[in-house]
Motif scaffolding. Sequence first.
Motif, PDB file in Angstrom:
ATOM      1  N   GLY A 143      57.630  39.633  53.095  1.00 43.91           N
ATOM      2  CA  GLY A 143      56.290  39.129  52.821  1.00 43.91           C
ATOM      3  C   GLY A 143      55.525  38.787  54.084  1.00 43.91           C
ATOM      4  N   VAL A 144      56.215  38.190  55.063  1.00 39.55           N
ATOM      5  CA  VAL A 144      55.567  37.801  56.318  1.00 39.55           C
ATOM      6  C   VAL A 144      55.168  39.023  57.143  1.00 39.55           C
ATOM      7  N   SER A 145      55.866  40.134  56.950  1.00 34.36           N
ATOM      8  CA  SER A 145      55.581  41.344  57.748  1.00 34.36           C
ATOM      9  C   SER A 145      54.175  41.875  57.529  1.00 34.36           C
ATOM     10  N   PHE A 146      53.518  41.459  56.448  1.00 33.01           N
ATOM     11  CA  PHE A 146      52.164  41.928  56.177  1.00 33.01           C
ATOM     12  C   PHE A 146      51.101  41.076  56.871  1.00 33.01           C
ATOM     13  N   ALA A 147      51.523  39.991  57.508  1.00 38.51           N
ATOM     14  CA  ALA A 147      50.567  39.127  58.204  1.00 38.51           C
ATOM     15  C   ALA A 147      50.023  39.829  59.447  1.00 38.51           C
ATOM     16  N   THR A 148      48.768  39.556  59.761  1.00 34.38           N
ATOM     17  CA  THR A 148      48.117  40.108  60.946  1.00 34.38           C
ATOM     18  C   THR A 148      47.478  38.962  61.730  1.00 34.38           C
ATOM     19  N   SER A 149      46.796  39.308  62.812  1.00 36.51           N
ATOM     20  CA  SER A 149      46.114  38.276  63.601  1.00 36.51           C
ATOM     21  C   SER A 149      44.989  37.615  62.809  1.00 36.51           C
ATOM     22  N   ASP A 150      44.459  38.336  61.819  1.00 41.45           N
ATOM     23  CA  ASP A 150      43.383  37.795  60.997  1.00 41.45           C
ATOM     24  C   ASP A 150      43.881  37.219  59.664  1.00 41.45           C
ATOM     25  N   ILE A 151      45.076  37.642  59.235  1.00 40.90           N
ATOM     26  CA  ILE A 151      45.625  37.195  57.950  1.00 40.90           C
ATOM     27  C   ILE A 151      46.930  36.455  58.211  1.00 40.90           C
ATOM     28  N   LYS A 152      46.951  35.168  57.946  1.00 40.34           N
ATOM     29  CA  LYS A 152      48.126  34.346  58.190  1.00 40.34           C
ATOM     30  C   LYS A 152      48.916  34.147  56.898  1.00 40.34           C
ATOM     31  N   ALA A 153      50.249  34.045  57.071  1.00 39.95           N
ATOM     32  CA  ALA A 153      51.116  33.799  55.918  1.00 39.95           C
ATOM     33  C   ALA A 153      51.095  32.313  55.577  1.00 39.95           C
ATOM     34  N   MET A 154      50.713  31.998  54.342  1.00 42.77           N
ATOM     35  CA  MET A 154      50.674  30.609  53.893  1.00 42.77           C
ATOM     36  C   MET A 154      51.146  30.599  52.440  1.00 42.77           C
ATOM     37  N   PHE A 155      52.338  30.025  52.196  1.00 42.54           N
ATOM     38  CA  PHE A 155      52.952  30.063  50.874  1.00 42.54           C
ATOM     39  C   PHE A 155      52.885  28.695  50.212  1.00 42.54           C
ATOM     40  N   GLY A 156      52.877  28.715  48.892  1.00 35.94           N
ATOM     41  CA  GLY A 156      52.986  27.474  48.128  1.00 35.94           C
ATOM     42  C   GLY A 156      54.448  27.069  48.020  1.00 35.94           C
ATOM     43  N   VAL A 157      54.765  25.834  48.357  1.00 31.23           N
ATOM     44  CA  VAL A 157      56.158  25.398  48.368  1.00 31.23           C
ATOM     45  C   VAL A 157      56.765  25.476  46.966  1.00 31.23           C
ATOM     46  N   SER A 158      55.962  25.210  45.943  1.00 34.30           N
ATOM     47  CA  SER A 158      56.467  25.285  44.572  1.00 34.30           C
ATOM     48  C   SER A 158      56.870  26.708  44.219  1.00 34.30           C
TER      49      SER A 158
END
Length: 240
Positions: free
Chosen positions: A134-149
């Motif tokens: 999932g994190v591999s799709f992050a870019t300099s403009d798109i950050k990985a931010m997940f809901g803990v739940s």
Amino acid sequence: MEDKDESLSAHLEALRSMLIKCFTALAVGLVPAFLAAPYCMSALIRVMLDGQSVSLNYFSPMEMFVLQIKVAMVLDLVVCFPYVARKIWDFVLPALYENERRFVKSMVVSSSVLFVCGAAFCIFFILPLIINFGVSFATSDIKAMFGVSNIISLALWLSVVFGLMFQFPLVTYSLIRSGIVSYETVRDKRAYVLVIVLIIAALLTPPDVVSQLMLATPTYLLFEAGLYFAGRKTKKKDLT
């Protein structure tokens, strides 16, 4: 007639006593499990993220409290499982013959070991891979931010799913060993088993191919292992 009624009453009383003891143990264990839940969540998150710089967030005031209750219930079941299993075993034991007792006991022990192995395999290997994917799709403009739940719920659900799917070799072995199906029948239906495993994996995992294959692949390999040991047992039985 009176003896039958007394016997039925004794069995019902034993069943009632067993259920009361099991639910009492679960109720008592829930309090320390609730207190330990935050530490378990922190450890689980560290294993899953595996050094990834991912931001975890919660989005409602009660979200973490409800999540802590969910984790506490799972911990409670895990911790109390030996006691509950022992009480169920004590209730069932008098109705079994000696050979049935040995068989059931070996199945219970094997099932518990396989469930723990499946859950551990999921937590320490599968979940970090899913997070990394999932994190591999992050870019300099798109950050990985997940809901803990979402992350914790996914971890709990997949751990249970992997634990249950790891019972596949035991199911295969038990069916063949008990004579419900023959070794030759199961061996010749491998293709159908593979399709069934893929369908079950698709239903139980998130809607992505990676998770489905990660569950289906070890499950099918375990099916082959169960088939192999059942085949060896069948051949030894035929020789004797």
